[in-house]
Scaffold this motif. Sequence first.
Motif, PDB file in Angstrom:
ATOM      1  N   GLU A  97       0.845  -1.196   0.000  1.00 37.10           N
ATOM      2  CA  GLU A  97       0.000   0.000   0.000  1.00 37.10           C
ATOM      3  C   GLU A  97       0.879   1.244   0.000  1.00 37.10           C
ATOM      4  N   ASP A  98       0.412   2.277  -0.676  1.00 39.04           N
ATOM      5  CA  ASP A  98       1.157   3.529  -0.796  1.00 39.04           C
ATOM      6  C   ASP A  98       1.160   4.286   0.539  1.00 39.04           C
ATOM      7  N   ILE A  99       2.363   4.614   1.033  1.00 38.77           N
ATOM      8  CA  ILE A  99       2.511   5.421   2.250  1.00 38.77           C
ATOM      9  C   ILE A  99       3.501   6.565   2.000  1.00 38.77           C
ATOM     10  N   THR A 100       3.493   7.095   0.800  1.00 36.59           N
ATOM     11  CA  THR A 100       4.478   8.099   0.397  1.00 36.59           C
ATOM     12  C   THR A 100       4.520   9.293   1.344  1.00 36.59           C
ATOM     13  N   ASN A 101       3.391   9.762   1.803  1.00 34.01           N
ATOM     14  CA  ASN A 101       3.350  10.970   2.634  1.00 34.01           C
ATOM     15  C   ASN A 101       3.359  10.670   4.122  1.00 34.01           C
ATOM     16  N   GLN A 102       3.654   9.434   4.502  1.00 34.71           N
ATOM     17  CA  GLN A 102       3.690   9.078   5.909  1.00 34.71           C
ATOM     18  C   GLN A 102       5.126   9.005   6.397  1.00 34.71           C
ATOM     19  N   GLU A 103       5.304   9.226   7.700  1.00 35.48           N
ATOM     20  CA  GLU A 103       6.638   9.276   8.274  1.00 35.48           C
ATOM     21  C   GLU A 103       6.796   8.212   9.365  1.00 35.48           C
ATOM     22  N   LEU A 104       7.927   7.519   9.328  1.00 39.44           N
ATOM     23  CA  LEU A 104       8.245   6.496  10.315  1.00 39.44           C
ATOM     24  C   LEU A 104       8.307   7.131  11.704  1.00 39.44           C
ATOM     25  N   GLY A 105       7.656   6.507  12.660  1.00 30.46           N
ATOM     26  CA  GLY A 105       7.646   7.013  14.024  1.00 30.46           C
ATOM     27  C   GLY A 105       6.532   8.002  14.301  1.00 30.46           C
ATOM     28  N   VAL A 106       5.968   8.561  13.249  1.00 27.13           N
ATOM     29  CA  VAL A 106       4.855   9.504  13.401  1.00 27.13           C
ATOM     30  C   VAL A 106       3.552   8.847  12.946  1.00 27.13           C
ATOM     31  N   ASP A 107       3.565   8.274  11.755  1.00 31.40           N
ATOM     32  CA  ASP A 107       2.375   7.661  11.170  1.00 31.40           C
ATOM     33  C   ASP A 107       2.390   6.134  11.262  1.00 31.40           C
ATOM     34  N   TYR A 108       3.574   5.550  11.370  1.00 30.80           N
ATOM     35  CA  TYR A 108       3.684   4.095  11.421  1.00 30.80           C
ATOM     36  C   TYR A 108       5.000   3.682  12.078  1.00 30.80           C
ATOM     37  N   ASN A 109       5.075   2.432  12.462  1.00 27.39           N
ATOM     38  CA  ASN A 109       6.306   1.819  12.976  1.00 27.39           C
ATOM     39  C   ASN A 109       6.549   0.516  12.241  1.00 27.39           C
ATOM     40  N   CYS A 110       7.772   0.026  12.313  1.00 24.91           N
ATOM     41  CA  CYS A 110       8.127  -1.285  11.782  1.00 24.91           C
ATOM     42  C   CYS A 110       8.602  -2.139  12.963  1.00 24.91           C
ATOM     43  N   ASP A 111       7.816  -3.160  13.305  1.00 25.70           N
ATOM     44  CA  ASP A 111       8.172  -4.062  14.397  1.00 25.70           C
ATOM     45  C   ASP A 111       9.277  -4.991  13.921  1.00 25.70           C
ATOM     46  N   GLU A 141      11.040  -1.362  -8.054  1.00 23.47           N
ATOM     47  CA  GLU A 141      11.578  -1.275  -6.693  1.00 23.47           C
ATOM     48  C   GLU A 141      13.023  -0.784  -6.720  1.00 23.47           C
ATOM     49  N   VAL A 142      13.332   0.161  -5.831  1.00 26.09           N
ATOM     50  CA  VAL A 142      14.695   0.671  -5.703  1.00 26.09           C
ATOM     51  C   VAL A 142      15.511  -0.382  -4.954  1.00 26.09           C
ATOM     52  N   PRO A 143      16.591  -0.883  -5.554  1.00 24.68           N
ATOM     53  CA  PRO A 143      17.395  -1.925  -4.901  1.00 24.68           C
ATOM     54  C   PRO A 143      17.919  -1.463  -3.536  1.00 24.68           C
ATOM     55  N   GLY A 144      17.813  -2.345  -2.552  1.00 25.80           N
ATOM     56  CA  GLY A 144      18.312  -2.046  -1.218  1.00 25.80           C
ATOM     57  C   GLY A 144      17.425  -1.138  -0.398  1.00 25.80           C
ATOM     58  N   SER A 145      16.202  -0.887  -0.853  1.00 32.86           N
ATOM     59  CA  SER A 145      15.330   0.047  -0.133  1.00 32.86           C
ATOM     60  C   SER A 145      14.373  -0.632   0.842  1.00 32.86           C
ATOM     61  N   ARG A 146      14.338  -1.958   0.849  1.00 28.42           N
ATOM     62  CA  ARG A 146      13.409  -2.659   1.749  1.00 28.42           C
ATOM     63  C   ARG A 146      13.864  -2.541   3.194  1.00 28.42           C
ATOM     64  N   VAL A 147      12.874  -2.311   4.073  1.00 26.90           N
ATOM     65  CA  VAL A 147      13.105  -2.262   5.515  1.00 26.90           C
ATOM     66  C   VAL A 147      12.387  -3.455   6.108  1.00 26.90           C
ATOM     67  N   GLU A 148      13.091  -4.223   6.951  1.00 26.98           N
ATOM     68  CA  GLU A 148      12.492  -5.411   7.544  1.00 26.98           C
ATOM     69  C   GLU A 148      11.675  -5.052   8.777  1.00 26.98           C
ATOM     70  N   GLY A 149      10.695  -5.870   9.066  1.00 31.33           N
ATOM     71  CA  GLY A 149       9.811  -5.687  10.215  1.00 31.33           C
ATOM     72  C   GLY A 149       8.363  -5.770   9.769  1.00 31.33           C
ATOM     73  N   GLU A 150       7.452  -5.662  10.725  1.00 31.68           N
ATOM     74  CA  GLU A 150       6.027  -5.690  10.391  1.00 31.68           C
ATOM     75  C   GLU A 150       5.467  -4.275  10.453  1.00 31.68           C
ATOM     76  N   PHE A 151       4.781  -3.870   9.403  1.00 35.51           N
ATOM     77  CA  PHE A 151       4.179  -2.541   9.327  1.00 35.51           C
ATOM     78  C   PHE A 151       3.063  -2.419  10.343  1.00 35.51           C
ATOM     79  N   GLN A 152       3.120  -1.341  11.158  1.00 37.80           N
ATOM     80  CA  GLN A 152       2.092  -1.088  12.169  1.00 37.80           C
ATOM     81  C   GLN A 152       1.694   0.378  12.113  1.00 37.80           C
ATOM     82  N   PRO A 153       0.488   0.672  11.586  1.00 36.87           N
ATOM     83  CA  PRO A 153       0.031   2.071  11.590  1.00 36.87           C
ATOM     84  C   PRO A 153      -0.158   2.563  13.019  1.00 36.87           C
ATOM     85  N   ILE A 154       0.074   3.836  13.228  1.00 37.68           N
ATOM     86  CA  ILE A 154      -0.119   4.426  14.559  1.00 37.68           C
ATOM     87  C   ILE A 154      -1.475   5.093  14.634  1.00 37.68           C
TER      88      ILE A 154
END
Length: 89
Positions: free
Chosen positions: A45-59, A76-89
């Motif tokens: 899902e598109d989260i372009t305008n969301q910010e980590l720690g403000v709008d969501y976290n990655c467990d 996909e931009v190579p090396g851009s994946r962040v591991e964890g589970e997406f959790q909206p705040i």
Amino acid sequence: MKKLINNIPLLAFVLTAMTALTINLSAEDVQGTKEALNPNTHAWEDITNQELGVDYNCDEQVDTDCTREMDEFGQEVPGSRVEGEFQPI
């Protein structure tokens, strides 16, 4: 003719500098998107305008993909994946 030969290194330097400036685009110049893997639907899902720690976290305790970045062509931009589970705040 001697003036031209003496100025060749300077001309090469100027040409190289101009080429480097035109080729290198900053990340802000590239129009892409940021996506998150929804743990409920397992769809990106598109989260372009969301910010980590403000709008969501990655467990980071969960072994899956959280977010990724896409370039302006939808690839996909190579090396851009962040591991964890997406959790909206």
